[in-house]
Design a protein around this motif. Sequence first.
Motif, mmCIF file in Angstrom:
data_model
loop_
_atom_site.group_PDB
_atom_site.id
_atom_site.type_symbol
_atom_site.label_atom_id
_atom_site.label_comp_id
_atom_site.label_asym_id
_atom_site.label_seq_id
_atom_site.Cartn_x
_atom_site.Cartn_y
_atom_site.Cartn_z
ATOM 1 N N ARG A 92 0.937 -1.323 -0.092
ATOM 2 C CA ARG A 92 -0.125 0.052 -0.065
ATOM 3 C C ARG A 92 0.846 1.289 -0.060
ATOM 4 O O ARG A 92 0.495 2.329 -0.688
ATOM 5 N N ASN A 137 3.870 1.594 -1.251
ATOM 6 C CA ASN A 137 4.482 1.633 -2.510
ATOM 7 C C ASN A 137 3.379 2.167 -3.574
ATOM 8 O O ASN A 137 3.996 2.628 -4.620
ATOM 9 N N LEU A 138 2.173 1.793 -3.373
ATOM 10 C CA LEU A 138 1.234 2.169 -4.404
ATOM 11 C C LEU A 138 1.120 3.754 -4.469
ATOM 12 O O LEU A 138 0.806 4.385 -5.295
ATOM 13 N N ARG A 139 1.503 4.267 -3.443
ATOM 14 C CA ARG A 139 1.205 5.818 -3.277
ATOM 15 C C ARG A 139 2.553 6.240 -3.813
ATOM 16 O O ARG A 139 2.437 7.402 -4.189
ATOM 17 N N LYS A 153 3.288 5.408 -8.475
ATOM 18 C CA LYS A 153 1.902 5.748 -9.061
ATOM 19 C C LYS A 153 1.985 4.984 -10.614
ATOM 20 O O LYS A 153 0.836 4.775 -10.985
ATOM 21 N N LEU A 193 1.811 -2.933 -11.548
ATOM 22 C CA LEU A 193 1.394 -3.400 -10.149
ATOM 23 C C LEU A 193 2.002 -4.782 -9.963
ATOM 24 O O LEU A 193 2.436 -4.851 -8.719
ATOM 25 N N VAL A 223 5.369 -3.346 -8.488
ATOM 26 C CA VAL A 223 5.222 -2.704 -7.153
ATOM 27 C C VAL A 223 5.224 -4.077 -6.283
ATOM 28 O O VAL A 223 5.666 -4.013 -5.096
ATOM 29 N N ARG A 275 -6.134 1.801 -9.162
ATOM 30 C CA ARG A 275 -5.088 2.771 -8.754
ATOM 31 C C ARG A 275 -5.244 4.295 -9.057
ATOM 32 O O ARG A 275 -4.704 5.133 -8.791
ATOM 33 N N THR A 277 -3.413 7.301 -3.914
ATOM 34 C CA THR A 277 -4.001 6.126 -4.393
ATOM 35 C C THR A 277 -5.156 6.171 -3.638
ATOM 36 O O THR A 277 -5.571 6.900 -2.616
#
Length: 323
Positions: free
Chosen positions: A225, A227-229, A232, A236, A239, A306, A316
């Motif tokens: 989570r 790293n998703l922020r 961007k 996926l 990540v 995302r 995100t």
Amino acid sequence: MALRLKLVPDTTTINFFRWQWLTFGSSIALMIASLVIVAVMGLNFGIDFRGGTTIRTESTQEVDVGTYRSALQPLGIGDIIITEVFDPGFRADQHVASIRIEAQENAEAATPETVARVQDALREIDPSITFPSVESVGPKVSGELVRSAVIALVLAALGIGIYIWFRFEWQFALGTVVASVHDVLVTVGILALFQIRFDLTTVAALLTILGYSVNDTVVVFDRLRENLRKYKTMPLRDVMNLSVNETLSRTIMTVVTTLIALFALLIFGGDVLRGFVSTIIFGVILGTYSSIYMAKNLVLWIGVNREPKANPKAGTKFADIDA
């Protein structure tokens, strides 16, 4: 200069998706095989689930569980559980034990002849021993315990799924629940394959496995989570690989230290703890594997939305959820 033990380098770049179809396919095959093994071989139910007889003993001599077990082993009466009973109200010379004998073949409980043989064997090693009570557990009570155990495992898995759903997203919840079910189901299959005793302590071990597996998975998802922020535009899959690599050192250190403690219990804990500890050892290894190879694969295949929210500060859709 302080000595630091490193089982994993600080930075790793392992591609955990390289063999994703093989690893995921193997997990599915193991789950199916476990179901078949349980259906064909059955579980080696202990007294809790099979019924039996409990004999309460009292003596002026201290209870020696090993001596009691050695005296009863030659009788060939099946599964025996011996535990010492403690109570602040006991006298200084009052030593109490509980001896549980599995139900004999074609009988709901131990026969009077079997109980008499047990009592005679114990009197030989302790002439002062007495038997204040003899109680039997029938198949009806045992069946209720089986149903209660299944309900407990199902409710625990559902509760975990709901928690992950609120903390992350439904995709993460589904991945976590499936990975946890994989760990428990394969562990039960191993217990059936090797006919390790399955009793209430085993149910406690399975619930512990659920908690351990979720803890491992949440650590990976929490880093995912973050790293998703941060990344961007990164795919996926990349990540996820990055997140697992960044938490790999923590995962390996956790499983190694846990297994050290468990193997110490397995070696020195005696027969009473052997089934409980063996179950947890299987579950810890499987839980580590499923956290790395199974849970995130499901999330990748389902996909994650995302797209950012209207709030410009939100990187995100996960940005407003606290870690």
